[in-house]
Design a protein around this motif. Structure first.
Motif, mmCIF file in Angstrom:
data_model
loop_
_atom_site.group_PDB
_atom_site.id
_atom_site.type_symbol
_atom_site.label_atom_id
_atom_site.label_comp_id
_atom_site.label_asym_id
_atom_site.label_seq_id
_atom_site.Cartn_x
_atom_site.Cartn_y
_atom_site.Cartn_z
ATOM 1 N N ASN A 130 0.786 -1.240 0.000
ATOM 2 C CA ASN A 130 0.000 0.000 0.000
ATOM 3 C C ASN A 130 0.816 1.288 0.000
ATOM 4 O OD1 ASN A 130 -2.971 -0.980 0.530
ATOM 5 N ND2 ASN A 130 -1.683 -2.165 1.927
ATOM 6 N N LEU A 337 -16.056 -9.908 -1.095
ATOM 7 C CA LEU A 337 -14.779 -9.749 -1.776
ATOM 8 C C LEU A 337 -14.864 -8.815 -2.965
ATOM 9 C CD1 LEU A 337 -13.534 -13.458 -1.654
ATOM 10 C CD2 LEU A 337 -13.225 -11.635 0.017
ATOM 11 N N LEU A 342 -9.636 -9.792 -3.165
ATOM 12 C CA LEU A 342 -9.150 -9.126 -1.964
ATOM 13 C C LEU A 342 -8.416 -7.840 -2.326
ATOM 14 C CD1 LEU A 342 -7.790 -12.233 -0.011
ATOM 15 C CD2 LEU A 342 -9.949 -11.048 0.347
ATOM 16 N N SER A 343 -8.671 -6.775 -1.551
ATOM 17 C CA SER A 343 -8.040 -5.485 -1.823
ATOM 18 C C SER A 343 -6.601 -5.468 -1.317
ATOM 19 C CB SER A 343 -8.830 -4.366 -1.139
ATOM 20 O OG SER A 343 -8.664 -4.452 0.266
ATOM 21 N N THR A 346 -6.573 -5.294 2.487
ATOM 22 C CA THR A 346 -6.806 -6.600 3.107
ATOM 23 C C THR A 346 -5.558 -7.464 3.023
ATOM 24 O OG1 THR A 346 -9.156 -6.512 2.538
ATOM 25 C CG2 THR A 346 -8.242 -8.667 3.067
ATOM 26 N N THR A 403 -7.081 0.398 13.478
ATOM 27 C CA THR A 403 -7.848 0.580 12.240
ATOM 28 C C THR A 403 -8.777 1.782 12.338
ATOM 29 O OG1 THR A 403 -7.772 -1.784 11.713
ATOM 30 C CG2 THR A 403 -9.522 -0.498 10.679
ATOM 31 N N GLU A 414 -14.375 2.612 2.711
ATOM 32 C CA GLU A 414 -14.190 1.183 2.467
ATOM 33 C C GLU A 414 -12.940 0.634 3.158
ATOM 34 O OE1 GLU A 414 -11.837 3.246 -0.778
ATOM 35 O OE2 GLU A 414 -13.690 3.577 0.348
ATOM 36 N N PHE A 415 -11.956 1.475 3.480
ATOM 37 C CA PHE A 415 -10.685 0.999 4.021
ATOM 38 C C PHE A 415 -10.821 0.268 5.365
ATOM 39 C CE2 PHE A 415 -7.813 4.222 1.567
ATOM 40 C CZ PHE A 415 -7.975 3.462 0.420
ATOM 41 N N ASP A 417 -13.252 -1.550 6.695
ATOM 42 C CA ASP A 417 -13.787 -2.908 6.531
ATOM 43 C C ASP A 417 -12.790 -3.817 5.829
ATOM 44 O OD1 ASP A 417 -16.131 -2.351 7.824
ATOM 45 O OD2 ASP A 417 -17.281 -1.945 6.003
ATOM 46 N N GLN A 418 -12.054 -3.281 4.861
ATOM 47 C CA GLN A 418 -11.035 -4.076 4.182
ATOM 48 C C GLN A 418 -9.927 -4.492 5.145
ATOM 49 O OE1 GLN A 418 -9.779 -1.565 0.945
ATOM 50 N NE2 GLN A 418 -11.659 -1.862 -0.239
ATOM 51 N N LEU A 421 -11.181 -7.187 7.551
ATOM 52 C CA LEU A 421 -11.233 -8.508 6.921
ATOM 53 C C LEU A 421 -9.851 -9.149 6.952
ATOM 54 C CD1 LEU A 421 -12.798 -10.669 5.388
ATOM 55 C CD2 LEU A 421 -12.344 -9.410 3.259
#
Length: 451
Positions: A130, A337, A342-343, A346, A403, A414-415, A417-418, A421
């Motif tokens: 990332n 997903l 998967l991001s 994640t 987080t 969205e970050f 929750d990713q 996960l």
């Protein structure tokens, strides 16, 4: 001979079973796990919106003149209840640094090195996935180990795991917590109010002064710690959990009475009690007996440092209320997903925990032992060290907490929750693999001992 302890039906069917459950070292982890499973279930059910709304849309507020505190339930859980969690972490840190496994360089060297490796390598792996993106600020998420879950898995193995391994993991997790607190304080704090921060440090100075002049009353530390240090830090922009750790370090860690005085005084009180004539006509102790028992209670209290009394008294509240409520509020992870799989967030969190912790903890420790920089702890083998590395990949509570601090949900909702996960995947796999490896070690040890 009649029963020495009167047991009521409430004791037999309610109080004693609950007490036995809460006294087990694995029980806190079990309750935390069940809370997390329930939150995940709700987040992926038809009630998901109502469940999320309960934590995010219900607010509790306080106001005093121009000062207003009005936050959602989730915010109060993360800044209020979790401050209690960090307060107990601070008490544990102080105990380990003063009298425990981190109290001397020789004892502390290996777990601290393992903790540093277990923080740096996961952060680097996350950055590989990332770095240079809007999600780069989440590098602190895979750095943390969840001591409750990791020790819970370890204690499930019972005698299969040597005591030295449990002590090593505890010391490692405590050092890891210290690192996580420093990361939160330095990298996940913004918009500072220097006035409120200065006031908070001033109140912290009062706590230190109280310690130095010998104040042992916990109410003094509670009023100044909560009404002064915690509140000012909350308003300053520095995360309020840091105030909880500072307050914990200010709590006196020395007992009011010395061991020799405690022993002689206790013997004298015992002799005094035995010389008091009992009254068989009443079901309870006589007035003189109760007075003697009260003196024994005060003496026992004075023999325990305030920090130890607080740590023991708050442990069950944190294990069976604070952490499960935190999981209910933060572990509601929608599992989808998407079309792209998967991001990067994640994958960065999952590989950071699952691979980074193993390389950082087990790999670095094993390398130093192999190079004879540090000795192999008694009872430890390279295989159970590897199993320990996988248990360190359980990053649940602290990783979820970071987080909530790492991302701007207004820009990238969205970050979180990713990331959650990834935490779920790594924590689950790490716990299972670690349990299997350590169980195998236990069987091998048993075969060797029988031979």
């Amino acid at each position: 001979m009649e029963d020495q302890i009167r047991e009521t039906p409430a004791d037999k069917w309610i109080a004693n079973p609950v007490s036995r459950f809460m006294s087990k070292s694995t029980s806190g982890g079990v309750v935390l796990f069940l809370a997390a499973v329930f939150a995940i279930f709700m987040a992926n059910s038809q009630w998901a919106d109502a469940y999320m709304s309960f934590w995010d849309d219900n607010h509790i507020g306080f106001s005093f003149n121009d000062m207003v505190l009005n936050h959602s339930l989730k915010h109060w859980v993360n800044d209020g209840l979790m401050a209690i969690f960090f307060f107990v972490v601070g008490l544990e840190l102080k105990r380990e640094l003063t009298t425990g496994e981190l109290s001397s360089p020789k004892k502390a060297m290996l777990p601290i090195i393992a903790a540093i490796g277990g923080m740096v390598v996961p952060a680097l792996i996350y950055t590989v996935f990332n770095g240079g993106t809007d999600a780069a600020h989440g590098w602190g998420i895979p750095m943390a180990t969840d001591i409750a879950f990791a020790l819970g898995v370890l204690f499930l193995l019972g005698d299969k795991v040597p005591t030295s391994l449990k002590v090593f993991l505890t010391a490692l997790a405590i050092a890891d917590d210290l690192g996580a607190v420093m990361v939160i304080a330095i990298f996940y704090t913004s918009d500072l109010s220097m006035l409120n921060l200065g006031m908070g440090l001033g109140f912290f100075g009062l706590l230190i002064l109280g310690n130095l002049i010998g104040i042992r009353n916990t109410l003094y530390y509670a009023i100044i710690g909560i009404g002064g240090v915690w509140l000012c830090f909350l308003l300053s922009g520095v995360h309020a959990t840091i105030a909880a750790v500072l307050a914990a370090f200010a709590i006196p860690s020395t007992a009011r009475v010395h061991e020799s005085y405690f022993v002689s005084k206790l013997n004298a009180l015992r002799d005094r009690f035995s010389k008091i004539d009992p009254d068989d006509k009443i079901p309870n102790l006589t007035g003189d007996q109760m007075e003697c028992v009260e003196d024994i209670r005060v003496l026992a209290s004075d023999a325990l440092p305030a920090s130890i009394r607080l740590e023991h008294s708050m442990h069950n509240f944190v294990s069976f209320f604070v952490m499960p409520v935190f999981a209910l509020a933060n572990a509601a992870i929608p599992i989808h997903l998407g079309d792209g799989g998967l991001s990067a967030v994640t994958l960065g969190v999952a590989f950071g925990l699952l691979v980074g912790k193993v390389l950082g903890v087990a790999g670095l420790t094993g390398l130093l032992i192999k190079l004879k920089v540090v000795p192999m702890p008694k009872g430890m083998t390279y295989l159970n060290l590897l199993g320990l590395g996988f248990l360190a990949a359980i990053g649940f509570t602290m990783s979820l907490f970071v987080t909530e601090l790492a991302f701007d949900i207004n820009l990238h909702p969205e970050f979180p929750d990713q990331a959650k996960l990834g935490i779920l995947i790594a924590s689950g796999l790490g716990g299972i693999i670690g349990y299997i490896l350590l169980s195998m070690c236990g069987k091998k040890t048993g075969v060797q001992e029988e031979a």
